[in-house]
Design an enzyme around this catalytic site. Structure first.
Site, PDB file in Angstrom:
ATOM      1  N   ASP A 213       0.959  -1.185   0.166  1.00 27.73           N
ATOM      2  CA  ASP A 213       0.001  -0.008   0.006  1.00 27.73           C
ATOM      3  C   ASP A 213       0.888   1.356  -0.126  1.00 27.73           C
ATOM      4  O   ASP A 213       0.580   2.239  -0.821  1.00 27.73           O
ATOM      5  CB  ASP A 213      -0.888   0.088   1.378  1.00 27.73           C
ATOM      6  CG  ASP A 213      -0.475  -0.571   2.332  1.00 27.73           C
ATOM      7  OD1 ASP A 213       0.738  -0.997   2.576  1.00 27.73           O
ATOM      8  OD2 ASP A 213      -1.133  -0.200   3.491  1.00 27.73           O
ATOM      9  N   ASP A 237       1.002  -7.485 -10.895  1.00 30.50           N
ATOM     10  CA  ASP A 237       0.132  -7.066 -11.634  1.00 30.50           C
ATOM     11  C   ASP A 237      -0.678  -5.710 -11.490  1.00 30.50           C
ATOM     12  O   ASP A 237      -0.663  -4.827 -12.440  1.00 30.50           O
ATOM     13  CB  ASP A 237      -1.043  -8.290 -11.790  1.00 30.50           C
ATOM     14  CG  ASP A 237      -1.987  -8.280 -13.013  1.00 30.50           C
ATOM     15  OD1 ASP A 237      -1.458  -7.655 -13.868  1.00 30.50           O
ATOM     16  OD2 ASP A 237      -2.921  -8.995 -13.160  1.00 30.50           O
TER      17      ASP A 237
END
Length: 343
Positions: A213, A237
Site C-alpha cells: 500500500d 500485476d
C-alpha cells in the site's frame, strides 16, 4: 507468434513490420493459434501441439488475448494464456519496464526520469490458485502459496537485473525494492525473509522493503527513487498498471515472461475489443515487447535500434498519443513513423 484477440492481430502486424525493417539476419516465424478465438474454435485457449511449438522456439511474440464475453463455466475468462504459458513453461519472471519516453506527457508533475522495472513472480502467489478456488454458493477461497525455491529465484533475478542497470534516476543507486504485505500475511513475511537472505549475496546493491500500500503511494509521489522492484504476482500485476498510468498509459508498457529456457514477450494490457479493427490501437507496447525479445535472444543492438526509433518518433512528434493512450493518427501511421525513424 500468437496474434491474439481484439486489437492483438493489428499490434502483432505492426510489430512484424518493424521487425522486418530492423533486422538483417534470418528469422523463422511460426504462427500458433491461442486466445479466445482459439477457445471458440477448438475448446481450449492453447492446444497441446501449440504449446510444444512454443516450447521448441527460441522465443515467442504474443499479442493481447482474451475477450470479455468468452468465459469458462466458472465465470473466469476462457481466452487467457497466462496460466497455460507461464506455469506450463515455468516462466517464473514477469519483467515489466516502466519508462517515461520523450514526447509523452506524464500524469505526474515529472518531465522525465521515470525508469524502473517491476519483476513480478509469475508462477506462485495468489494467481497460482487460478482455476483451483474451492467453495460453494455461500463462500469461496483461493490460496496464496509461495515457496523458498520460488522466492529465491525471483529475488536473484531482480538483483542480477539491477547489477546490469544504471541505478535509480534520483540518485544513481542500484537498488532492489521488495514489495510485500509482511506485516499482515505470513506468506509475505516469508517472501521478505527469503529476499533479504538473497540480498546478502549482493552487497553492492541496496536492498529495501516496503509494504504494497505504501508502494502504491510512492510510485506516484517519488517514482524516480525506484530501480528494480520485486514482488508477488498479484501485487506486481496491479502496480505495473499503476506505473503505466504515470508514463502515458499501459499502451506504452511491454512485458517479458522469462524462464530458464523459454520466454514470451507481449504488451501488458488487454485486447481492447471495443477499438479492434478501427486503426486506433497504439502498437508501441507490442513494438517495445519485440525489442525486449531481441535482448533476450542476444541481439541487444537490434533491441536498442527499435527502442531508439520509438523514442525518436515520439520526440520529433511524428507519433502523438491521445489522453487515453490511443494513437492520434492511427496504428498504421505509428508503425510507419517508427520504421521511418529506423531508417
Amino acid at each position: 507468434m500468437i496474434r491474439g484477440d481484439g486489437i492483438g492481430p493489428e499490434l502483432v502486424e505492426s510489430a512484424l513490420a518493424v521487425l522486418d525493417a530492423a533486422v538483417d539476419f534470418p528469422i523463422e516465424l511460426i504462427e500458433v493459434s491461442g486466445g479466445a478465438g482459439a477457445y471458440l474454435e477448438q475448446g481450449t485457449a492453447m492446444s497441446s501441439a501449440g504449446l510444444e511449438v512454443i516450447r521448441a522456439a527460441d522465443a515467442t511474440l504474443k499479442g493481447p488475448v482474451g475477450l470479455p464475453d468468452v468465459r469458462l463455466p466458472d465465470g473466469t475468462e476462457a481466452g487467457l494464456l497466462g496460466g497455460v504459458l507461464r506455469n506450463g513453461l515455468d516462466l517464473y519472471a514477469n519483467v515489466r519496464p516502466i519508462t517515461l519516453l520523450p514526447g509523452v506527457r506524464s500524469a505526474l508533475r515529472v518531465e522525465d526520469g521515470i525508469d524502473y522495472v517491476i519483476v513480478r513472480e509469475n508462477t506462485e502467489g495468489l494467481y497460482a490458485s487460478r482455476g483451483k478456488g474451492v467453495g460453494n454458493s455461500q463462500a469461496m477461497a483461493d490460496t496464496l502459496l509461495v515457496t523458498r525455491a520460488g522466492c529465491e529465484r525471483i529475488a536473484r533475478y531482480a538483483f542480477e537485473l539491477a547489477s546490469k542497470r544504471q541505478g535509480a534516476p534520483s540518485d544513481g543507486v542500484r537498488r532492489v525494492t521488495c514489495v510485500d504485505k509482511a506485516n499482515v500475511l505470513r506468506s509475505m513475511y516469508f517472501f521478505r525473509s527469503v529476499f533479504l537472505e538473497v540480498a546478502a549475496e549482493y552487497p553492492d546493491i541496496e536492498a529495501e522493503c516496503i509494504y504494497v500500500d505504501a508502494a502504491a503511494q510512492a510510485l506516484v509521489m517519488s517514482p524516480l527513487h525506484f530501480d528494480v522492484i520485486v514482488t508477488e504476482s498479484m501485487f506486481g500485476d496491479i502496480l505495473s498498471d499503476l506505473g503505466g498510468g504515470t508514463i502515458g498509459g499501459v499502451a506504452l508498457c511491454p512485458g517479458g515472461n522469462i524462464g530458464t529456457s523459454q520466454a514470451y514477450f507481449e504488451p501488458i494490457h488487454g485486447s481492447a475489443p471495443s477499438i479492434a479493427g478501427q486503426d486506433k490501437a497504439n502498437p508501441l507496447s507490442q513494438i517495445l515487447a519485440t525489442a525486449m525479445m531481441f535482448d533476450y535472444l542476444g541481439e541487444q543492438p537490434t533491441g536498442d535500434r527499435i527502442r531508439g526509433a520509438v523514442r525518436e518518433a515520439l520526440r520529433n512528434g511524428s507519433v502523438r498519443l491521445n489522453p487515453d493512450g490511443t494513437a492520434t493518427s492511427g496504428t498504421k501511421s505509428v508503425t510507419k513513423a517508427v520504421i521511418d525513424a529506423l531508417a
